[in-house]
Design a protein around this motif. Structure first.
Motif, PDB file in Angstrom:
ATOM      1  N   GLY A  16     107.755  52.290  60.161  1.00 47.98           N
ATOM      2  CA  GLY A  16     107.597  50.952  59.600  1.00 47.98           C
ATOM      3  C   GLY A  16     108.534  49.926  60.200  1.00 47.98           C
ATOM      4  N   ALA A  17     109.559  50.378  60.897  1.00 46.16           N
ATOM      5  CA  ALA A  17     110.492  49.448  61.536  1.00 46.16           C
ATOM      6  C   ALA A  17     109.903  48.931  62.839  1.00 46.16           C
ATOM      7  CB  ALA A  17     111.830  50.135  61.785  1.00 46.16           C
ATOM      8  N   SER A  18     110.496  47.859  63.339  1.00 41.16           N
ATOM      9  CA  SER A  18     110.034  47.313  64.614  1.00 41.16           C
ATOM     10  C   SER A  18     110.666  48.083  65.769  1.00 41.16           C
ATOM     11  CB  SER A  18     110.398  45.826  64.707  1.00 41.16           C
ATOM     12  OG  SER A  18     111.809  45.681  64.699  1.00 41.16           O
ATOM     13  N   LEU A  19     110.041  47.931  66.919  1.00 42.14           N
ATOM     14  CA  LEU A  19     110.462  48.691  68.096  1.00 42.14           C
ATOM     15  C   LEU A  19     110.507  47.779  69.310  1.00 42.14           C
ATOM     16  CD1 LEU A  19     110.867  51.438  69.661  1.00 42.14           C
ATOM     17  CD2 LEU A  19     108.377  51.438  69.958  1.00 42.14           C
ATOM     18  N   GLU A  20     111.524  47.948  70.136  1.00 38.25           N
ATOM     19  CA  GLU A  20     111.529  47.318  71.445  1.00 38.25           C
ATOM     20  C   GLU A  20     112.088  48.307  72.459  1.00 38.25           C
ATOM     21  OE1 GLU A  20     113.836  43.704  72.046  1.00 38.25           O
ATOM     22  OE2 GLU A  20     112.447  43.099  73.625  1.00 38.25           O
ATOM     23  N   LEU A  21     111.309  48.571  73.478  1.00 46.35           N
ATOM     24  CA  LEU A  21     111.735  49.429  74.580  1.00 46.35           C
ATOM     25  C   LEU A  21     111.943  48.560  75.802  1.00 46.35           C
ATOM     26  CD1 LEU A  21     109.291  52.474  74.165  1.00 46.35           C
ATOM     27  CD2 LEU A  21     111.537  52.104  73.123  1.00 46.35           C
ATOM     28  N   ARG A  22     113.083  48.750  76.453  1.00 44.09           N
ATOM     29  CA  ARG A  22     113.444  47.872  77.542  1.00 44.09           C
ATOM     30  C   ARG A  22     113.012  48.423  78.898  1.00 44.09           C
ATOM     31  NH1 ARG A  22     119.625  46.919  77.166  1.00 44.09           N
ATOM     32  NH2 ARG A  22     119.638  49.104  76.498  1.00 44.09           N
ATOM     33  N   CYS A  23     112.665  47.502  79.774  1.00 43.00           N
ATOM     34  CA  CYS A  23     112.278  47.857  81.135  1.00 43.00           C
ATOM     35  C   CYS A  23     112.721  46.728  82.061  1.00 43.00           C
ATOM     36  CB  CYS A  23     110.773  48.059  81.235  1.00 43.00           C
ATOM     37  SG  CYS A  23     110.168  48.278  82.917  1.00 43.00           S
ATOM     38  N   PHE A  74     110.263  43.569  81.433  1.00 43.15           N
ATOM     39  CA  PHE A  74     108.904  43.754  80.882  1.00 43.15           C
ATOM     40  C   PHE A  74     109.071  44.684  79.688  1.00 43.15           C
ATOM     41  CE2 PHE A  74     104.501  43.304  80.811  1.00 43.15           C
ATOM     42  CZ  PHE A  74     103.818  44.507  80.851  1.00 43.15           C
ATOM     43  N   ASN A  75     109.595  44.146  78.603  1.00 46.20           N
ATOM     44  CA  ASN A  75     109.917  44.950  77.428  1.00 46.20           C
ATOM     45  C   ASN A  75     108.699  45.170  76.541  1.00 46.20           C
ATOM     46  OD1 ASN A  75     112.506  44.918  78.407  1.00 46.20           O
ATOM     47  ND2 ASN A  75     113.277  43.449  76.888  1.00 46.20           N
ATOM     48  N   LEU A  76     108.628  46.353  76.007  1.00 49.84           N
ATOM     49  CA  LEU A  76     107.514  46.770  75.143  1.00 49.84           C
ATOM     50  C   LEU A  76     107.934  46.615  73.694  1.00 49.84           C
ATOM     51  CD1 LEU A  76     104.651  48.230  75.148  1.00 49.84           C
ATOM     52  CD2 LEU A  76     105.960  50.338  74.816  1.00 49.84           C
ATOM     53  N   ARG A  77     107.030  46.093  72.874  1.00 52.83           N
ATOM     54  CA  ARG A  77     107.361  45.879  71.463  1.00 52.83           C
ATOM     55  C   ARG A  77     106.220  46.331  70.578  1.00 52.83           C
ATOM     56  NH1 ARG A  77     109.395  40.331  73.216  1.00 52.83           N
ATOM     57  NH2 ARG A  77     107.369  39.526  72.513  1.00 52.83           N
ATOM     58  N   LYS A  78     106.612  46.683  69.347  1.00 49.31           N
ATOM     59  CA  LYS A  78     105.626  46.963  68.304  1.00 49.31           C
ATOM     60  C   LYS A  78     106.267  46.555  66.977  1.00 49.31           C
ATOM     61  CE  LYS A  78     102.326  50.311  66.552  1.00 49.31           C
ATOM     62  NZ  LYS A  78     101.685  51.633  66.708  1.00 49.31           N
ATOM     63  N   PRO A  79     105.560  45.795  66.169  1.00 46.71           N
ATOM     64  CA  PRO A  79     106.174  45.272  64.942  1.00 46.71           C
ATOM     65  C   PRO A  79     106.433  46.327  63.878  1.00 46.71           C
ATOM     66  CG  PRO A  79     103.913  44.457  65.200  1.00 46.71           C
ATOM     67  CD  PRO A  79     104.244  45.218  66.428  1.00 46.71           C
ATOM     68  N   SER A  80     105.594  47.373  63.831  1.00 48.60           N
ATOM     69  CA  SER A  80     105.748  48.379  62.785  1.00 48.60           C
ATOM     70  C   SER A  80     105.346  49.730  63.354  1.00 48.60           C
ATOM     71  CB  SER A  80     104.883  48.017  61.574  1.00 48.60           C
ATOM     72  OG  SER A  80     104.972  49.016  60.574  1.00 48.60           O
ATOM     73  N   VAL A  81     106.319  50.596  63.497  1.00 48.05           N
ATOM     74  CA  VAL A  81     106.086  51.883  64.163  1.00 48.05           C
ATOM     75  C   VAL A  81     105.503  52.897  63.187  1.00 48.05           C
ATOM     76  CG1 VAL A  81     107.277  53.837  65.204  1.00 48.05           C
ATOM     77  CG2 VAL A  81     107.850  51.531  65.907  1.00 48.05           C
ATOM     78  N   HIS A  82     104.582  53.698  63.702  1.00 50.30           N
ATOM     79  CA  HIS A  82     103.958  54.772  62.926  1.00 50.30           C
ATOM     80  C   HIS A  82     104.473  56.104  63.447  1.00 50.30           C
ATOM     81  CE1 HIS A  82     100.489  57.387  61.702  1.00 50.30           C
ATOM     82  NE2 HIS A  82     100.561  56.621  60.623  1.00 50.30           N
ATOM     83  N   TRP A  83     104.452  57.132  62.590  1.00 49.83           N
ATOM     84  CA  TRP A  83     104.969  58.437  63.022  1.00 49.83           C
ATOM     85  C   TRP A  83     104.255  58.937  64.273  1.00 49.83           C
ATOM     86  CZ3 TRP A  83     101.608  62.432  63.518  1.00 49.83           C
ATOM     87  CH2 TRP A  83     100.400  62.347  62.794  1.00 49.83           C
ATOM     88  N   SER A  84     102.984  58.572  64.415  1.00 51.20           N
ATOM     89  CA  SER A  84     102.211  59.049  65.567  1.00 51.20           C
ATOM     90  C   SER A  84     102.636  58.380  66.876  1.00 51.20           C
ATOM     91  CB  SER A  84     100.717  58.804  65.331  1.00 51.20           C
ATOM     92  OG  SER A  84     100.466  57.430  65.155  1.00 51.20           O
ATOM     93  N   ASP A  85     103.509  57.376  66.807  1.00 53.83           N
ATOM     94  CA  ASP A  85     103.993  56.728  68.029  1.00 53.83           C
ATOM     95  C   ASP A  85     105.088  57.528  68.714  1.00 53.83           C
ATOM     96  OD1 ASP A  85     103.692  53.518  66.385  1.00 53.83           O
ATOM     97  OD2 ASP A  85     102.296  54.476  67.799  1.00 53.83           O
ATOM     98  N   ALA A  86     105.589  58.550  68.068  1.00 51.07           N
ATOM     99  CA  ALA A  86     106.627  59.385  68.686  1.00 51.07           C
ATOM    100  C   ALA A  86     106.080  60.009  69.965  1.00 51.07           C
ATOM    101  CB  ALA A  86     107.068  60.466  67.712  1.00 51.07           C
TER     102      ALA A  86
END
Lengths: 112, 113
Positions: A16-23, A74-86
């Motif tokens: 449910g938290a937001s995510l940002e992965l850096r590139c 080129f950072n990747l984001r998602k506003p609300s993470v789901h368990w299946s995103d692991a």
């Protein structure tokens, strides 16, 4: 020579938290940029891509990424993470008909 | 939607043996690639192929490796004498003329014992 840096080897977020992965990338001209996701033992699934135009691109599974030329990012984001995103996430850069160069990947763990 | 296919999905071989990994790229694509991914590591470029010849190869792609497009549909990667360190997932990819996105196959997992 083109190169890609993913500074975070491992990221843990709560569901449910937001995510940002850096590139960050290095390439002389405007690159083609991609984000892929890979589950253990599986192949590469394309999440989204950027070639030109609008610098905010939308992808599958609710992901988006923003191209910032000034920061070579080129950072990747998602506003609300789901368990299946692991999974493992790879950023990649390529050129016109040329090879793709991948980053080392970021492993995403999702806490319940 | 057309897909890149690869066979076999898994292969186990003895050190020193020859292996051939097969790929069927998407039919109207003109550029072909092989990549490998050692377990737990990133995807690494091996070779690109266009107009029936190698257009670029990496340092990994030494004399033990060769590629061929024998019949206009298949694209193969041969490892002449496998080493333990050749154990990896091998991905094939193809790209159409004027395209920007390489289409990746599902991979062949090679285990060298």
């Amino acid at each position: 020579a083109q190169s890609v840096t993913q500074p975070d080897i491992h990221i843990t977020v709560s569901e449910g938290a937001s995510l940002e992965l850096r590139c960050n990338y290095s390439y002389g001209a405007t690159p083609y940029l991609f984000w892929y996701v890979q589950s253990p033992g599986q192949g590469l699934q394309l999440l989204l891509k950027y070639f030109s135009g609008d610098t905010l691109v939308q992808g599958i599974k609710g992901f988006e990424a923003e191209f910032k030329r000034s920061q070579s990012s080129f950072n990747l984001r998602k506003p609300s993470v789901h368990w299946s995103d692991a999974a493992e996430y790879f950023c990649a850069v390529s050129t016109n008909a040329g090879k793709s160069t991948f980053g080392d990947g970021t492993t995403l763990t999702v806490k319940p | 939607e057309p897909e890149v296919t690869q066979t076999p999905s898994h292969q186990v071989t003895q050190m020193g043996q020859e292996v051939i990994l097969r790929c069927v790229p998407i039919s109207n694509h003109l550029y072909f690639y092989w990549y490998r991914q050692i377990l737990g590591q990133k995807v690494e470029f091996l070779v690109s192929f266009y107009n029936n010849e190698i257009s670029e190869k990496s340092e990994i792609f030494d004399d033990q490796f060769s590629v061929e497009r024998p019949d206009g549909s298949n694209f193969t990667l041969k490892i002449r004498s496998t080493k333990l360190e050749d154990s990896a997932m091998y991905f094939c990819a193809s790209l159409p003329r004027g395209g920007e996105t390489q289409y990746f196959g599902p991979g062949t997992r090679l285990l060298v014992l």
